[in-house]
Write a protein that holds these residues in place. Structure first.
Motif, mmCIF file in Angstrom:
data_model
loop_
_atom_site.group_PDB
_atom_site.id
_atom_site.type_symbol
_atom_site.label_atom_id
_atom_site.label_comp_id
_atom_site.label_asym_id
_atom_site.label_seq_id
_atom_site.Cartn_x
_atom_site.Cartn_y
_atom_site.Cartn_z
ATOM 1 N N VAL A 196 4.607 29.113 1.637
ATOM 2 C CA VAL A 196 4.367 27.722 2.048
ATOM 3 C C VAL A 196 3.164 27.151 1.304
ATOM 4 N N PHE A 197 2.096 27.939 1.239
ATOM 5 C CA PHE A 197 0.905 27.424 0.568
ATOM 6 C C PHE A 197 1.124 27.293 -0.939
ATOM 7 N N PHE A 198 1.901 28.233 -1.495
ATOM 8 C CA PHE A 198 2.201 28.162 -2.926
ATOM 9 C C PHE A 198 2.970 26.880 -3.246
ATOM 10 N N ALA A 199 4.029 26.628 -2.466
ATOM 11 C CA ALA A 199 4.827 25.426 -2.706
ATOM 12 C C ALA A 199 3.989 24.176 -2.443
ATOM 13 N N GLY A 200 3.180 24.238 -1.373
ATOM 14 C CA GLY A 200 2.321 23.092 -1.066
ATOM 15 C C GLY A 200 1.381 22.784 -2.214
ATOM 16 N N MET A 201 0.846 23.847 -2.820
ATOM 17 C CA MET A 201 -0.063 23.680 -3.944
ATOM 18 C C MET A 201 0.639 22.999 -5.118
ATOM 19 N N LEU A 202 1.872 23.447 -5.424
ATOM 20 C CA LEU A 202 2.613 22.841 -6.538
ATOM 21 C C LEU A 202 2.844 21.357 -6.261
ATOM 22 N N ILE A 203 3.302 21.050 -5.045
ATOM 23 C CA ILE A 203 3.652 19.670 -4.727
ATOM 24 C C ILE A 203 2.413 18.784 -4.778
ATOM 25 N N ALA A 204 1.330 19.248 -4.141
ATOM 26 C CA ALA A 204 0.116 18.433 -4.095
ATOM 27 C C ALA A 204 -0.430 18.193 -5.506
ATOM 28 N N THR A 205 -0.322 19.220 -6.370
ATOM 29 C CA THR A 205 -0.831 19.057 -7.738
ATOM 30 C C THR A 205 -0.051 17.983 -8.475
ATOM 31 N N GLN A 206 1.281 17.993 -8.291
ATOM 32 C CA GLN A 206 2.072 16.958 -8.960
ATOM 33 C C GLN A 206 1.720 15.573 -8.437
ATOM 34 N N MET A 207 1.372 15.516 -7.150
ATOM 35 C CA MET A 207 0.977 14.219 -6.604
ATOM 36 C C MET A 207 -0.353 13.770 -7.184
ATOM 37 N N VAL A 208 -1.316 14.703 -7.287
ATOM 38 C CA VAL A 208 -2.657 14.337 -7.754
ATOM 39 C C VAL A 208 -2.589 13.618 -9.097
ATOM 40 N N VAL A 209 -1.763 14.142 -10.017
ATOM 41 C CA VAL A 209 -1.781 13.556 -11.355
ATOM 42 C C VAL A 209 -1.020 12.235 -11.436
ATOM 43 N N ALA A 220 -5.712 18.535 -0.625
ATOM 44 C CA ALA A 220 -4.531 19.337 -0.272
ATOM 45 C C ALA A 220 -4.292 20.418 -1.318
ATOM 46 N N THR A 221 -4.435 20.066 -2.589
ATOM 47 C CA THR A 221 -4.257 21.053 -3.657
ATOM 48 C C THR A 221 -5.246 22.186 -3.495
ATOM 49 N N SER A 222 -6.530 21.790 -3.337
ATOM 50 C CA SER A 222 -7.574 22.808 -3.272
ATOM 51 C C SER A 222 -7.379 23.712 -2.072
ATOM 52 N N MET A 223 -7.041 23.090 -0.930
ATOM 53 C CA MET A 223 -6.971 23.885 0.290
ATOM 54 C C MET A 223 -5.738 24.757 0.330
ATOM 55 N N SER A 224 -4.602 24.249 -0.198
ATOM 56 C CA SER A 224 -3.433 25.131 -0.187
ATOM 57 C C SER A 224 -3.664 26.301 -1.140
#
Lengths: 308, 658
Positions: free
Chosen positions: B117-130, B144-148
Motif C-alpha cells: 500500500v505504501f509503495f503504491a501510494g508513494m508512486l501515485i503521490a510522486t506522479q501527482m507532485v510533478v 504524501a510522497t515523503s510519508m508513504s
C-alpha cells in the motif's frame, strides 16, 4: 576532400596499428644498449605477438565471461582512441567537437574492464595489481585535462586535431605553455603506459608489478590482445606527445613524415634514457609524483591566465 | 490525438484501484498478484500518454478538467511531462520487481500488505507532485510522497537500525516541508495567487530573490541530498526495502531537482553568486560523495553515496545553467540545464537498476556486506551482466548513457569558457578536472563492488542464488534503457531540448548541434570491433587449444577464497590519500614468531560532515530543547494541550490580522 580525409585517417590508424610493436621494440633495444647489453632485436615484439596469437589459451578455473570479454573491449577501446590521433597533422578518422572527452573516457572503459578481468581470477596477485591500477588511474584523467584539456579551454577548440593545429598556428604565444604541458603529458604517458618510474615493465617479482601482475594469468590470444593494446596505447601517447612540437606546414609530405619519424625516435630515446637512469618509485610516493604533474598543470595555467 | 489530462486521470484511477486489492482480498499471494497487475497496467497507461507527449509533442491536447477539478490545478508543461515520464519509466520496472520482492517476504510468512500500500501510494503521490500546479496541493502530495516512503521504509520496524535510520529521513522531510511552507507563503504574499505558474518576484527586488533562492536551495537541496544535507541518504537507503530504496534514490531525490527547476522558473535570472554557490557545492558533493562511497562495505550504503555523487553531477550542470542565466547567456543555460535534465533520466534508470540488483543479492545472501560475497558470476551470469551494465553506465564511460549526459556537461564547461572569457577558462578547466576526477573515482568504486561481489569465489558460506523471471524483466528493461540512451541519444536529446526551451524561453539549438551521429557511429563501431575481436579469439581458441587451470600462486596451489583481495584492501590505497576528510583509520595486529597466532585487520571510515556538523548539531539542539522545561514534561497529554493552545493563539492572531 572528404574522401581524402577518410583516406588520411585510415592511413594514420594503419600506421599506428602497424608500428606500435616496433616502437616498443625500439625503446627496449635502446634501453638494453644504454645499460650495456645487446638486447633483443627491435622486431622482438612482433615475434612475441605472433607467437602468442598461435598459442593455446589457458584460463584460471575461477575465471568468468569477463576474462573473455575484457581483451576484446580493451583492444576496441584502443582502436577508437587511435583513430583520433593526428598523425603528421593528418585528418584523423574520428574528429568531432568534444572528441577530447571521448578520448579520455574510452580509455577509461578499457581500464574498467582490465581491472575487472584482473579481479576475475580471484588471486591476490591480480587483486594487488588491480588495486594499484585503480588508485593511479584516478589521477590520469585529471592530468589529461590539465594538459591537453587546458589548451582546449584556452583556445576554445575541443577536438584533439584542432587543438594541436591551433597551437601549431600560434606557437609564439604558447611557447612556455607548450613546453610545460608536454612535460606534464610525458608524466601522464609514463603512468598510463606503465613505464618507469611508475611501473617497471621488466620486473620479475609479482609484488612489485602493477600492470604486468594484472595479466599474470592470461595467455594465448587473451595475452596477445593485452600486449598489442598496450603497445598501441604507448604509441598513441607518444604521438600525442610529439604532436606538441610538430610543425604546422609539414603535413603528410616526405619532409613531414621524416620530421615525424625523427620526433618519435627522439621520444623513444628519452623514454629509454629515463628508464635507464631512474628506478621505480615507492608505491607510497606515487600519488605525490602524479600530483606533481597536476600541480605543474595548475601553475602553468595560472601563469597563462594572468599573464595575458 | 488524445487528451493528456484524461489519460493521466484514468491511469491514476487504475493505480489507485490497485490499493484496494490487498484491502479486500484475503490471500497474500493473490492480493499481491492482482494489485501488481493493476498497478503496472495503470502505470503503462500513464507512461504511454506521457511518453507520446514528451517525444511527439504534437500528438496530444492537454484537455479540459476532469471530475470537476479546476484545470489550472494541473500543469502539463514540458518540464512536468518530462519528469512524469521519468517517474513512470522507472516505476514500471520497479513495480514488476516489487512483485517478486514481496514474494520473498510472503515466503517468510510476513504480511506484506502494508508495504504494498505504501509503495503504491508513494508512486501515485510522486506522479501527482510533478503535475500539480497549486502550491497547497503540491505540499500535500509532497508530504504524501515523503510519508508513504517513510512508512514503507520502516517495514522491518522491529530492527533497531531501521528505527534509527528512518528517523533521520523523517526529520529531514519535516525540515524540508517547513522551509517549503515559508517559500510558498512568501511567494503567495507577493502575487496573491496559489498557482505555481503565477508565482513571480517583482523584478529589481534582488534581496527577496536571493532569500527565496536560498530557501529553495535549502529545501529542495536537502531533499536531493546535496552536501552537507546528504546525511539522510546513507542512513535511510540501507534499511529500506529494495523497492522503496530504488525509487527513493532513482526518483524521490530527483523531486528536489524538479523543485529547483520550478524555483528557477519562478525566480530567474539567478544572481551570479547563487550560480557559483550551486556549482561549488555540487562539485564538493560529487567528489566527496564518490569518495565516501569508495570507503563503504555495505552495498546499499555505497549506492546511496553514489546517489549523492550523481546529484552533485546534476547540480554541476544546473550551476552552469544558473551562471549562464546571470550573464543572460543562452548556450550555457541550454547545455547546463540540458545535461542536468538528461542526467536526471540516466541516473534514475541506472540507479534503480543497481538498487534493484542489490535487492536481489540481499534476498539471496541475506547480507549487505560485500566482503562476504563473491563468485556470484558462476551462479547467475546474466544477472551479473545486467548489474555490470548499470555499473558501466553510472561510471559515465562509453558506450552507455552515463557518458552522454556527462558529455553534455563537459560541453557546457567548454561553452562557458568560450563565451564568458575572463577568468572563466581557468574556472571551467578546474570544474572539468573535478568531473573527470569523479569519473575516475567512480571507476575505482564500481570495479571494486563488481569484482568483490561477483568475481572470484564466494567468501562467506555458499548459498544458492536464485533470480526470478520478474527480476530479470525489470532489470533487463532498465539495462536496455541504458543501452538505448547511450547508442541512440537523439530522441532523448530532442525531448530534453524541448524541456529546456520551456525553462529558457529564448531557445537555441546548442544541444541539437552537438554531433550526436558521431556518438552513435563510434559506439556502434566500438561494439562491432569488440565483438569481432571476441569472436576471433574464440575461433582461435578453438584452433589452437583451450584449457582451464589453477591460478598462478607462486608455485603453490592452495588458493582459498579467504586469500582473495577484499574490498577494504582494494580501496585502501585510494582512501589513504584522503585519510583526513574520510576519517579513514586502520587497525591491524600481525602475529609474531615462527608460528604466529591469529592476526587481524580492520579499516573504518567515517563521514566527516556527519560527525562534525550534523550529529553534534543535533545533540546540541536536543540539549537546548530539553533545557526548556514546561510542566508535565513526561506526560503526552500536556503536549496535546500545548498544541491545542498554540492553534487557538494562531487562529486568534490570524483572525485579528485580517
Amino acid at each position: 576532400m572528404a574522401l581524402m580525409n577518410i583516406f588520411e585517417g585510415l592511413a594514420s590508424l594503419f600506421f599506428v596499428l602497424l608500428f606500435a610493436p616496433l616502437f616498443a621494440g625500439l625503446v627496449n633495444k635502446q634501453k638494453a644498449m644504454m645499460t650495456g647489453r645487446v638486447g633483443a632485436p627491435v622486431w622482438q615484439p612482433y615475434y612475441d605477438l605472433f607467437k602468442l596469437f598461435r598459442k593455446e589459451t589457458i584460463r584460471a578455473k575461477s575465471a568468468s565471461f569477463i576474462s573473455g570479454l575484457s581483451p576484446a573491449i580493451n583492444f576496441a577501446a584502443v582502436i577508437i582512441a587511435a583513430s583520433m590521433l593526428p598523425v603528421c597533422n593528418a585528418h584523423p578518422l574520428i574528429s568531432f567537437k568534444g572528441d577530447i572527452i571521448l578520448f579520455a573516457y574510452i580509455l577509461g572503459t578499457a581500464r574498467f574492464f582490465q581491472i575487472l578481468a584482473a579481479m576475475d581470477i580471484g588471486s591476490s596477485f591480480e587483486g594487488m595489481g588491480a588495486s594499484r591500477e585503480a588508485s593511479f588511474a584516478i589521477f590520469v584523467e585529471p592530468i589529461f585535462f590539465f594538459t591537453l584539456g587546458s589548451i582546449a579551454f584556452i583556445t576554445g577548440f575541443t577536438s584533439i586535431s584542432d587543438i594541436y593545429r591551433s597551437i601549431a598556428m600560434d606557437r609564439m604565444s604558447y611557447t612556455v605553455f607548450i613546453v610545460v604541458c608536454s612535460i606534464s603529458f610525458f608524466i601522464l604517458a609514463v603512468t598510463e603506459c606503465s613505464r618507469m618510474p611508475v611501473d617497471d615493465p621488466n620486473t620479475h617479482l609479482e609484488l612489485t608489478m602493477i600492470h604486468e601482475v594484472m595479466i599474470l594469468d592470461n595467455s594465448g590470444q587473451d595475452l596477445f590482445f593485452y600486449q598489442y593494446s598496450g603497445n598501441i596505447k604507448l604509441l598513441i601517447y607518444i604521438v600525442l606527445e610529439t604532436a606538441f612540437y610538430y610543425p604546422l606546414g609539414a603535413g603528410l609530405t616526405a619532409v613531414g613524415v621524416t620530421i615525424f619519424a625523427l620526433n618519435i625516435l627522439f621520444v623513444s630515446f628519452v623514454l629509454a634514457g629515463v628508464e635507464t637512469v631512474t628506478s621505480r618509485f615507492k608505491l607510497k610516493d606515487m600519488p605525490h609524483y602524479l600530483l606533481f604533474a597536476a600541480a605543474i598543470g595548475i601553475l602553468n595555467l595560472l601563469i597563462f591566465t594572468f599573464n595575458k | 490525438m488524445f487528451s493528456l489530462r484524461d489519460m493521466f486521470f484514468i491511469s491514476m484511477l487504475i493505480q489507485a484501484a490497485s490499493i484496494l486489492a490487498p484491502v479486500f482480498i484475503g490471500g497474500q499471494r493473490r492480493a499481491s498478484a492482482l494489485a501488481h497487475i493493476t498497478l503496472v497496467a495503470g502505470l503503462i497507461t500513464g507512461f504511454i500518454s506521457s511518453f507520446l507527449a514528451v517525444f511527439f509533442p504534437m500528438a496530444h491536447t492537454v484537455g479540459t478538467g476532469f471530475f470537476g477539478l479546476p484545470p489550472e490545478y494541473f500543469r502539463f508543461d514540458p518540464l512536468a511531462l518530462y519528469f512524469l515520464c521519468v517517474v513512470q519509466a522507472v516505476a514500471i520496472p520497479t513495480a514488476v520487481f516489487s512483485y517478486s520482492y514481496l514474494e520473498h517476504y510472503i515466503g517468510e510468512g510476513r504480511s506484506v500488505k502494508s508495504l504494498y500500500v505504501f509503495f503504491a501510494g508513494m508512486l501515485i503521490a510522486t506522479q501527482m507532485v510533478v503535475t500539480i500546479n497549486h502550491a497547497i496541493v503540491f505540499l500535500v502530495f509532497w508530504e504524501a510522497t515523503s510519508m508513504s516512503a517513510y512508512l514503507g521504509m520502516i517495514f522491518e520496524k522491529e530492527k533497531k537500525e531501521v528505527q534509527k535510520g528512518s528517523f533521520y529521513y523523517f526529520v529531514m522531510n519535516h525540515v524540508v516541508i517547513f522551509l517549503l511552507y515559508i517559500f510558498f507563503f512568501i511567494l503567495h504574499r507577493q502575487t496573491g495567487s496559489w498557482l505555481l505558474s503565477d508565482f513571480r518576484v517583482v523584478t529589481g527586488n534582488s534581496g527577496l530573490t536571493a532569500l527565496l533562492f536560498l530557501l529553495a536551495l535549502a529545501a529542495f537541496g536537502m531533499k536531493a541530498g546535496f552536501m552537507p544535507f546528504h546525511f539522510w541518504l546513507p542512513r535511510a537507503h540501507p534499511i529500506a526495502p529494495s523497492t522503496i530504496s530504488a525509487f527513493l534514490s532513482g526518483i524521490i531525490i530527483k523531486l528536489g531537482i524538479y523543485g529547483l527547476f520550478r524555483a528557477f522558473q519562478i525566480l530567474s535570472p539567478a544572481p551570479l553568486w547563487i550560480g557559483w554557490l550551486v556549482l561549488v557545492v555540487s562539485m564538493i558533493t560529487a567528489i566527496f560523495g564518490v569518495w565516501y562511497a569508495l570507503a563503504q562495505h555495505d552495498i546499499k550504503k555505497l549506492l546511496a553515496y553514489h546517489s549523492v555523487e550523481n546529484i552533485g553531477i546534476i547540480g554541476i550542470g544546473m550551476g552552469i545553467g544558473f551562471i549562464g542565466s546571470a550573464y543572460a547567456n543562452i548556450p550555457m543555460q541550454i547545455l547546463g540545464f540540458g545535461g542536468a535534465l538528461l542526467h536526471v533520466l540516466n541516473h534514475a534508470v541506472f540507479k534503480s537498476l543497481l538498487f534493484l540488483g542489490s535487492g536481489v543479492i540481499n534476498n539471496n545472501l541475506g547480507t549487505r556486506n560485500i566482503e562476504l560475497m563473491g563468485g556470484i558470476v558462476h551462479k547467475a551470469g546474466f544477472f551479473v551482466f545486467l548489474f555490470l551494465t548499470g555499473s558501466v553506465a553510472i561510471c559515465g564511460i562509453p558506450p552507455l548513457n552515463g557518458f552522454v549526459s556527462e558529455f553534455i556537461i563537459f560541453n557546457s564547461f567548454f561553452t562557458a569558457a568560450r563565451e564568458l572569457k575572463e577568468y572563466y577558462p581557468l574556472m571551467m578547466l578546474v570544474s572539468a578536472v573535478g568531473l573527470a576526477f569523479v569519473g575516475g573515482l567512480a571507476v575505482a568504486c564500481f570495479t571494486k563492488i563488481n569484482a568483490i561481489m561477483f568475481l572470484g569465489t564466494q567468501r562467506g558460506e555458499t548459498k544458492p542464488f536464485h533470480v526470478s523471471a520478474y527480476d530479470y524483466i525489470s532489470l533487463g528493461v532498465l539495462a536496455l534503457l541504458c543501452v538505448v540512451i547511450g547508442f541512440c541519444p537523439v530522441p532523448f536529446i530532442n525531448a530534453v531540448n524541448n524541456v529546456v526551451s520551456g525553462i529558457v524561453p529564448q531557445g537555441g539549438a546548442e544541444l541539437l548541434n552537438i554531433n550526436w551521429l558521431y556518438i552513435t557511429v563510434i559506439f556502434t563501431l566500438f561494439s562491432a570491433v569488440a565483438l569481432a575481436m571476441y569472436f576471433i579469439s574464440k575461433a582461435m581458441r578453438k584452433k589452437f587449444g583451450f584449457r582451464e587451470s589453477d591460478a598462478w600462486c607462486c608455485g603453490y596451489n592452495r588458493l582459498g577464497p579467504r586469500m582473495q583481495y577484499t574490498a577494504s584492501s582494494f580501496a585502501d590505497q585510494i582512501n589513504d590519500i584522503a585519510r583526513a576528510p574520510l576519517g579513514y583509520h586502520k587497525k591491524g595486529r600481525a602475529g609474531e614468531g615462527i608460528f604466529p597466532p591469529s592476526s587481524g585487520f580492520e579499516s573504518h571510515s567515517a563521514d566527516l560532515v556527519d560527525n562534525r556538523i550534523i550529529v553534534p548539531g543535533y545533540k546540541k539542539f536536543i540539549s537546548l530543547m530539553s533545557a526548556i522545561r514546561l510542566p508535565g514534561n513526561t506526560d503526552i497529554r500536556y503536549y496535546v494541550a500545548y498544541i491545542l493552545i498554540m492553534i487557538i493563539v494562531y487562529s486568534v492572531v490570524g483572525f485579528l490580522w485580517h
